[in-house]
Design a protein around this motif. Sequence first.
Motif, PDB file in Angstrom:
ATOM      1  N   THR A 199      42.303  28.852  33.169  1.00 50.40           N
ATOM      2  CA  THR A 199      43.425  28.941  34.107  1.00 50.40           C
ATOM      3  C   THR A 199      44.483  29.927  33.614  1.00 50.40           C
ATOM      4  OG1 THR A 199      43.059  26.639  34.769  1.00 50.40           O
ATOM      5  CG2 THR A 199      45.179  27.615  35.339  1.00 50.40           C
ATOM      6  N   ALA A 200      44.812  29.848  32.326  1.00 55.22           N
ATOM      7  CA  ALA A 200      45.819  30.754  31.770  1.00 55.22           C
ATOM      8  C   ALA A 200      45.361  32.206  31.864  1.00 55.22           C
ATOM      9  CB  ALA A 200      46.111  30.371  30.317  1.00 55.22           C
ATOM     10  N   ILE A 201      44.080  32.443  31.575  1.00 60.10           N
ATOM     11  CA  ILE A 201      43.542  33.804  31.687  1.00 60.10           C
ATOM     12  C   ILE A 201      43.586  34.269  33.134  1.00 60.10           C
ATOM     13  CG2 ILE A 201      41.456  35.205  31.487  1.00 60.10           C
ATOM     14  CD1 ILE A 201      40.706  33.538  29.034  1.00 60.10           C
ATOM     15  N   GLY A 202      43.154  33.405  34.051  1.00 59.63           N
ATOM     16  CA  GLY A 202      43.129  33.780  35.456  1.00 59.63           C
ATOM     17  C   GLY A 202      44.505  34.106  36.001  1.00 59.63           C
ATOM     18  N   LEU A 203      45.514  33.332  35.605  1.00 56.58           N
ATOM     19  CA  LEU A 203      46.875  33.588  36.078  1.00 56.58           C
ATOM     20  C   LEU A 203      47.430  34.897  35.532  1.00 56.58           C
ATOM     21  CD1 LEU A 203      48.290  29.967  35.778  1.00 56.58           C
ATOM     22  CD2 LEU A 203      48.031  31.252  37.905  1.00 56.58           C
ATOM     23  N   SER A 204      46.954  35.306  34.357  1.00 52.28           N
ATOM     24  CA  SER A 204      47.452  36.548  33.757  1.00 52.28           C
ATOM     25  C   SER A 204      46.773  37.793  34.338  1.00 52.28           C
ATOM     26  CB  SER A 204      47.242  36.517  32.238  1.00 52.28           C
ATOM     27  OG  SER A 204      45.856  36.530  31.919  1.00 52.28           O
ATOM     28  N   LEU A 205      45.658  37.595  35.055  1.00 53.41           N
ATOM     29  CA  LEU A 205      44.968  38.723  35.683  1.00 53.41           C
ATOM     30  C   LEU A 205      45.648  39.096  36.996  1.00 53.41           C
ATOM     31  CD1 LEU A 205      41.253  37.610  35.115  1.00 53.41           C
ATOM     32  CD2 LEU A 205      42.541  39.325  33.823  1.00 53.41           C
ATOM     33  N   ARG A 206      45.468  40.335  37.410  1.00 54.84           N
ATOM     34  CA  ARG A 206      46.131  40.781  38.646  1.00 54.84           C
ATOM     35  C   ARG A 206      45.560  40.029  39.843  1.00 54.84           C
ATOM     36  NH1 ARG A 206      43.072  44.391  41.557  1.00 54.84           N
ATOM     37  NH2 ARG A 206      41.260  45.317  40.528  1.00 54.84           N
ATOM     38  N   PRO A 207      46.404  39.751  40.830  1.00 57.38           N
ATOM     39  CA  PRO A 207      45.926  39.042  42.022  1.00 57.38           C
ATOM     40  C   PRO A 207      44.903  39.862  42.788  1.00 57.38           C
ATOM     41  CG  PRO A 207      48.148  39.885  42.361  1.00 57.38           C
ATOM     42  CD  PRO A 207      47.829  40.096  40.907  1.00 57.38           C
ATOM     43  N   SER A 243      51.056  31.539  44.095  1.00 62.47           N
ATOM     44  CA  SER A 243      50.862  31.972  45.486  1.00 62.47           C
ATOM     45  C   SER A 243      51.531  33.326  45.695  1.00 62.47           C
ATOM     46  CB  SER A 243      51.437  30.937  46.458  1.00 62.47           C
ATOM     47  OG  SER A 243      52.827  30.786  46.273  1.00 62.47           O
ATOM     48  N   TYR A 244      51.003  34.034  46.667  1.00 56.73           N
ATOM     49  CA  TYR A 244      51.506  35.371  46.980  1.00 56.73           C
ATOM     50  C   TYR A 244      51.681  35.481  48.486  1.00 56.73           C
ATOM     51  CZ  TYR A 244      49.930  36.392  42.231  1.00 56.73           C
ATOM     52  OH  TYR A 244      49.741  36.367  40.874  1.00 56.73           O
ATOM     53  N   GLY A 245      52.294  36.563  48.919  1.00 59.89           N
ATOM     54  CA  GLY A 245      52.461  36.810  50.348  1.00 59.89           C
ATOM     55  C   GLY A 245      51.162  37.271  50.978  1.00 59.89           C
ATOM     56  N   PRO A 246      51.213  37.622  52.271  1.00 59.66           N
ATOM     57  CA  PRO A 246      50.013  38.104  52.972  1.00 59.66           C
ATOM     58  C   PRO A 246      49.414  39.323  52.291  1.00 59.66           C
ATOM     59  CG  PRO A 246      51.800  37.649  54.511  1.00 59.66           C
ATOM     60  CD  PRO A 246      52.397  37.552  53.140  1.00 59.66           C
ATOM     61  N   GLY A 247      48.088  39.334  52.229  1.00 53.28           N
ATOM     62  CA  GLY A 247      47.402  40.468  51.623  1.00 53.28           C
ATOM     63  C   GLY A 247      47.076  40.304  50.163  1.00 53.28           C
ATOM     64  N   LYS A 248      47.535  39.197  49.548  1.00 55.13           N
ATOM     65  CA  LYS A 248      47.222  38.956  48.141  1.00 55.13           C
ATOM     66  C   LYS A 248      46.865  37.487  47.932  1.00 55.13           C
ATOM     67  CE  LYS A 248      49.860  42.610  45.815  1.00 55.13           C
ATOM     68  NZ  LYS A 248      50.882  42.885  44.762  1.00 55.13           N
ATOM     69  N   ALA A 249      46.008  37.239  46.947  1.00 44.64           N
ATOM     70  CA  ALA A 249      45.619  35.874  46.582  1.00 44.64           C
ATOM     71  C   ALA A 249      45.460  35.813  45.073  1.00 44.64           C
ATOM     72  CB  ALA A 249      44.308  35.489  47.272  1.00 44.64           C
ATOM     73  N   VAL A 250      45.507  34.609  44.523  1.00 40.74           N
ATOM     74  CA  VAL A 250      45.331  34.469  43.081  1.00 40.74           C
ATOM     75  C   VAL A 250      43.981  35.039  42.671  1.00 40.74           C
ATOM     76  CG1 VAL A 250      46.814  32.439  42.858  1.00 40.74           C
ATOM     77  CG2 VAL A 250      44.367  32.146  43.322  1.00 40.74           C
ATOM     78  N   ASN A 251      43.894  35.495  41.443  1.00 41.67           N
ATOM     79  CA  ASN A 251      42.625  35.990  40.942  1.00 41.67           C
ATOM     80  C   ASN A 251      41.574  34.879  41.007  1.00 41.67           C
ATOM     81  OD1 ASN A 251      40.571  36.658  38.651  1.00 41.67           O
ATOM     82  ND2 ASN A 251      41.705  38.559  38.988  1.00 41.67           N
ATOM     83  N   PRO A 252      40.351  35.176  41.426  1.00 34.33           N
ATOM     84  CA  PRO A 252      39.319  34.138  41.556  1.00 34.33           C
ATOM     85  C   PRO A 252      39.062  33.340  40.282  1.00 34.33           C
ATOM     86  CG  PRO A 252      38.630  36.114  42.709  1.00 34.33           C
ATOM     87  CD  PRO A 252      39.884  36.472  41.975  1.00 34.33           C
TER      88      PRO A 252
END
Length: 371
Positions: A199-207, A243-252
């Motif tokens: 989870t920590a790695i995923g959150l640090s990656l670009r969305p 969470s992000y605005g439209p057009g972006k999502a958390v890294n898988p």
Amino acid sequence: MGSTDPPADGPSLERLSGVFRVYEARRDGDRLVYYGEPRVPRERLLEAAWPLFREHGYEVQLTTETGEYVLVAEPADNSIDGIPWTNVVLFVLTVISTLYAGAAWYHIDAVADPLAVLRAWPFAAAVLGVLLTHELGHYVMTRYHGVDATLPYFIPMPSLIGTMGAVIRMKGQMPDREALFDIGVAGPLAGLVATVVVTAIGLSLRPEEVPMRMVNSPNTIQVEFGYPPLLELIAWIVGEPTSYGPGKAVNPVVIGGWVGMFITFLNLIPVGQLDGGHIVRAMLGEQQERVAALVPVALFGLAAYVFYVENVSNASVLWVFWGLLATYVAYVGPANPIDEEGLDPARKAVGVLTFVLGVLCFTPVPIEIIA
């Protein structure tokens, strides 16, 4: 009637005489078979006989054949004989299914370019890494306590995450409540360590960028994950949004961490032979059955809350399914150790901590599908 002389590599009749009067003993292939009459209740008989057979390298069970009581002992062999092809094939299929599931999260057209699914390897590695660590936690403890168990079986499944998880199958007797506790608790704790890291790695990656054609399409099916407190806590610690605005999502990869938390919570449901059932059975003994009886009621109540209060039907169906499954698992019953001596305070404290961590992995609406 056969001989009353026991096989040379089995326990002597004198050592069994206090709990089991033997009137026939013989070898049947690689099994040792003792026909006789129990002199004590079943639980006490196995508690006395099990260590005697283990000294000679056998697992023993009490059964009946044509109305006669029989102690049947089979070789206790924890070694891996050859390549476990079933485990290997299922693992490879699960790698493929998680890659294809990950392709959707990376917005890869797997039909147009099947090899492009390989770009989804971070998602597949995150999901499989969490599952493998969880199951290896169990497996290592079965080896430590000398309980015969299989290697993990992965379950491929075409779904949002590409798998139904993984399991190991314990084939040997559970010697005592300490072994039952250690085996039960090792999986969730090991899996949680991997989950936190993923989870920590995923959150640090670009969305992940979502193509605008999908954002604006009326045919797009929106999938929203409910993040449990533990995931939100990790995000707060690393200073990244969930969470992000439209057009972006958390890294898988973050979804891989979510999978780890969701599976941890489900496995810690305190019923039957789920991890939570093992832990509570070890901590409370036979009183575990009272807890197990309440679990389906709680899950059906949760389903009603999600449906009527949260107004999310698909999540309600999920909890109804688990309520039915918990009812069946409770009916089958927990694993029963041979030695019923209670746990030490340190293990009980670890058990309580494990359930607290499990609660942090809970969210009433894990996933919502919006068409």
